[in-house]
Design a protein around this motif. Structure first.
Motif, short mmCIF file in Angstrom:
data_model
loop_
_atom_site.label_atom_id
_atom_site.label_comp_id
_atom_site.label_asym_id
_atom_site.label_seq_id
_atom_site.Cartn_x
_atom_site.Cartn_y
_atom_site.Cartn_z
N LYS A 89 0.87 -1.17 0.00
CA LYS A 89 0.00 0.00 0.00
C LYS A 89 0.90 1.22 0.00
CE LYS A 89 -3.73 -2.05 2.71
NZ LYS A 89 -4.56 -1.94 3.92
N MET A 90 0.46 2.26 -0.70
CA MET A 90 1.27 3.46 -0.78
C MET A 90 0.37 4.68 -0.88
SD MET A 90 3.09 5.61 -3.56
CE MET A 90 1.88 5.06 -4.65
N THR A 91 0.74 5.73 -0.19
CA THR A 91 0.11 7.04 -0.37
C THR A 91 1.22 8.02 -0.70
OG1 THR A 91 0.30 7.60 1.97
CG2 THR A 91 -1.76 6.57 1.27
N ALA A 92 0.93 8.96 -1.57
CA ALA A 92 1.95 9.94 -1.95
C ALA A 92 1.28 11.27 -2.26
CB ALA A 92 2.72 9.46 -3.17
N THR A 93 2.00 12.33 -1.97
CA THR A 93 1.59 13.67 -2.35
C THR A 93 2.61 14.17 -3.36
OG1 THR A 93 0.64 14.04 -0.17
CG2 THR A 93 1.08 15.99 -1.51
N VAL A 94 2.12 14.59 -4.52
CA VAL A 94 2.98 15.10 -5.58
C VAL A 94 2.67 16.58 -5.76
CG1 VAL A 94 3.55 14.91 -8.04
CG2 VAL A 94 2.96 12.85 -6.75
N THR A 95 3.71 17.41 -5.73
CA THR A 95 3.51 18.85 -5.92
C THR A 95 4.39 19.34 -7.06
OG1 THR A 95 5.14 19.37 -4.22
CG2 THR A 95 2.85 19.33 -3.53
N LEU A 96 3.87 20.32 -7.79
CA LEU A 96 4.59 20.92 -8.91
C LEU A 96 4.79 22.40 -8.65
CD1 LEU A 96 2.52 19.35 -11.85
CD2 LEU A 96 4.64 18.49 -10.83
N ALA A 97 5.95 22.91 -9.02
CA ALA A 97 6.26 24.33 -8.87
C ALA A 97 7.13 24.77 -10.05
CB ALA A 97 6.99 24.59 -7.56
N ASP A 98 7.01 26.02 -10.42
CA ASP A 98 7.85 26.54 -11.49
C ASP A 98 9.31 26.53 -11.04
OD1 ASP A 98 5.70 27.02 -13.20
OD2 ASP A 98 5.37 29.02 -12.36
N ALA A 99 10.19 26.19 -11.97
CA ALA A 99 11.63 26.19 -11.71
C ALA A 99 12.30 26.91 -12.87
CB ALA A 99 12.15 24.76 -11.58
N GLU A 100 13.54 27.31 -12.65
CA GLU A 100 14.27 28.04 -13.69
C GLU A 100 14.36 27.25 -14.99
OE1 GLU A 100 18.78 29.63 -14.25
OE2 GLU A 100 17.84 30.05 -12.33
N ASP A 101 14.57 25.94 -14.90
CA ASP A 101 14.74 25.11 -16.09
C ASP A 101 13.50 24.31 -16.45
OD1 ASP A 101 17.36 26.02 -16.29
OD2 ASP A 101 18.14 24.40 -15.04
N GLY A 102 12.33 24.67 -15.91
CA GLY A 102 11.11 23.91 -16.21
C GLY A 102 10.20 23.83 -15.02
N THR A 103 9.99 22.61 -14.53
CA THR A 103 9.07 22.37 -13.42
C THR A 103 9.75 21.51 -12.37
OG1 THR A 103 7.19 22.45 -14.94
CG2 THR A 103 6.81 21.39 -12.81
N LEU A 104 9.61 21.92 -11.12
CA LEU A 104 10.12 21.13 -10.00
C LEU A 104 8.99 20.23 -9.51
CD1 LEU A 104 12.35 20.47 -7.92
CD2 LEU A 104 11.36 22.27 -6.48
N LEU A 105 9.19 18.93 -9.61
CA LEU A 105 8.24 17.94 -9.12
C LEU A 105 8.80 17.38 -7.82
CD1 LEU A 105 6.47 15.14 -11.08
CD2 LEU A 105 7.65 14.62 -8.96
N THR A 106 8.00 17.43 -6.76
CA THR A 106 8.42 16.93 -5.45
C THR A 106 7.40 15.91 -4.98
OG1 THR A 106 9.40 19.07 -4.93
CG2 THR A 106 9.02 17.59 -3.08
N TYR A 107 7.86 14.81 -4.38
CA TYR A 107 6.93 13.82 -3.85
C TYR A 107 7.32 13.41 -2.44
CZ TYR A 107 10.51 10.40 -5.18
OH TYR A 107 11.68 9.71 -5.32
#
Length: 153
Positions: A89-107
């Motif tokens: 079983k797994m739960t995750a939160t994925v967030t996206l933010a603007d970054a200088e070279d594109g998009t920063l994806l954090t989980y």
């Protein structure tokens, strides 16, 4: 067990968001994924083959997306049964933010296992879970970055 990570993807936040909501992209990026089908807009069925130490199993399960905040992120909950190997079983939160070279994806993810998988030892299971997550995001990054480059040409 909890694990976290981040990737900078050379694509716009909207493109990354679309990729995170595209069943074909997700199937291509999930290591060992044999099938990935949409049941509805927020729920998918998946078949994934994974090896953890001496245990190799075909996991059949579901992945459900919730808390969608386009194009900023969402929460996902997955569970799979691997027969005699046990369950995950797994739960995750994925967030996206603007970054200088594109998009920063954090989980930030939390996983639980049971059955034979739990008997293997949490250190090995954690290591494999981290490796699978890292491989997914590496593939996702490569897929989205290539698509973004192709669109720019």
């Amino acid at each position: 067990m909890e694990f976290t990570g981040s990737q900078t993807i050379a694509a716009s936040r909207e493109q990354v968001w679309q990729g995170l909501n595209d069943a074909a992209v997700l199937q291509e990026c999930i290591p060992g994924c044999e099938a990935f089908t949409a049941e509805n807009e927020d729920q998918y069925k998946a078949v994934v083959v994974a090896s953890v130490g001496p245990v190799k199993a075909r996991f059949k399960g579901t992945l459900e997306l919730s808390g969608r905040d386009a194009p900023n992120g969402y929460r996902l909950v997955g569970q799979g049964e691997g027969g005699i190997a046990g369950f995950g079983k797994m739960t995750a939160t994925v967030t996206l933010a603007d970054a200088e070279d594109g998009t920063l994806l954090t989980y930030v993810a939390e996983a639980q296992v049971g059955g034979k998988l739990a008997q293997i030892g949490s250190r090995l299971v954690t290591s494999v879970a981290n490796k699978l997550a890292a491989e997914f995001f590496k593939r996702f990054n490569a897929t989205l970055s290539a698509a973004s480059e192709a669109a720019a040409e």
